[in-house]
Structure formats: C-alpha cells, structure tokens
Design a protein around this motif. Sequence first.
Motif, short mmCIF file in Angstrom:
data_model
loop_
_atom_site.label_atom_id
_atom_site.label_comp_id
_atom_site.label_asym_id
_atom_site.label_seq_id
_atom_site.Cartn_x
_atom_site.Cartn_y
_atom_site.Cartn_z
N ARG A 126 0.83 -1.21 0.00
CA ARG A 126 0.00 0.00 0.00
C ARG A 126 0.87 1.26 0.00
NH1 ARG A 126 -4.93 1.41 4.26
NH2 ARG A 126 -5.48 3.43 3.35
N GLY A 130 1.14 3.91 -3.07
CA GLY A 130 0.86 5.31 -2.79
C GLY A 130 2.00 6.23 -3.18
N ASP A 134 1.34 9.32 -5.72
CA ASP A 134 1.62 10.68 -5.27
C ASP A 134 2.48 11.45 -6.26
OD1 ASP A 134 0.16 10.28 -2.98
OD2 ASP A 134 1.91 9.93 -1.69
N ALA A 146 -7.27 6.67 -6.63
CA ALA A 146 -6.57 5.81 -5.68
C ALA A 146 -7.30 4.49 -5.44
CB ALA A 146 -6.37 6.56 -4.36
#
Length: 218
Positions: A126, A130, A134, A146
């Motif tokens: 995760r 991410g 980002d 997302a």
Amino acid sequence: MILTRTYLNARRQGARKLLGNPQAMHAAILSGFPPGLDPGRALWRVDAHEPLCPALYVVSEHRPDLTHLEEQGGWPTHSLTESADYDAFLGKLKAGQVWSFRLTANPTHRAAIGNASKIVAHVTVRQQRGWLLDRADQIGVSFGDAEQSSADVVGREVRRFSRRGAPVTLGTATYAGALTVVDPEALRVALTTGIGRAKAYGCGLLTLLANARSACCG
C-alpha cells in the motif's frame, strides 16, 4: 537520447555477478562509453520476465558499446543488443494517449528516527503504490483514482550488495499497468531523468510499452 536493450545469459557466472550486484552492473554500463564522452545520467533496469534470459534496458545521451558486457555475461558470438533513437519516440507523446508501463523504483520517505530525520524505504504494498500515485502529477500522467488505480506493484525485493567494501541494502518495487498522458513535457523529463532515488542501482527507469514491446523500438 538513445534506448538500448540487450539480454543476459543467467547460466553464465559473469551474468550472475552483474545481476547480483547493482554496483557492478552500473560500472559495466558506464564502461560502455569511451573516455571523454560524458554519458550523462545513464538510467538502467533489468526485467527478468525470462529468468534465464533477463533483459537489460539502458537510456543514455549516447549509444553505449556493450560488447564487453555481452562477452562477460551474454552470447558473445550472437549479439542481441539493439539501440533506438529515443528522441523520435519522445517527440510523439501527446496528452490523452494511453500506454502500458513498467518501472522499478526505490520508494522512500523521510521519517523522524530519534532526534534525526532520515530517508527510509516504504515496506508495504500500500505504501509503495501510494508513493507512485503521489508522483503522478510530477511525472505528467494519470493512474486513475486511488481506489481503482491502473498501476500495480508486481514485484518487491530487498537487494543487498557491497559498494567499495561497505554493505548496501536497497528496497525496490516494480510497478506495471497503464497510464494516461496528461503533460507530455513532464513525462519526457521523467522518461529521460528517472523517478526517485537509487538511479545508479537500476531504479527509476520508466518505460512505455505497446503490444508487449517497448514502444520506441516499434
């Protein structure tokens, strides 16, 4: 810019040495440029879709001569090295295009450890996903939202090797999926300068693909 692809013979000891030590691979790639010819930031990545015949990709300002690398860890009598004009491909990028992609990166973040602030690796899928999402705006692309991202973490590895006698530990994540071009110029920068840290160690090279082949190679 030039994109070069070659293959290594993982049955050979020389290839296994290069594949097991990113520092040795980096040095071998830089040896492909003669004295006085500045290669700039040479990005590289190994893709091991075929474990016994992993592919090595290199993006550089000039065309490297990888004869020595083929002699050490390839098939010396059957050159499999190909190079293509990357600039021609980069110039064709347009907003709205959808491409498959692949990237191996060193996803990190700054964390407070004791009284110091240090760069540490992300360790969960995760967190690693991410990290890439980002950076979508910076890269000039969209990976969707997302919750339904078009980018997946398809490989994770902790590499341990030696650099000048000192131990190095490097956490990597390999990403694959689809992206949509939003800002072609920002994407060109990402494709030629890399994403994230540890670029000398085989991280940061983003490639776009179509029909299971590197797009700029046809």
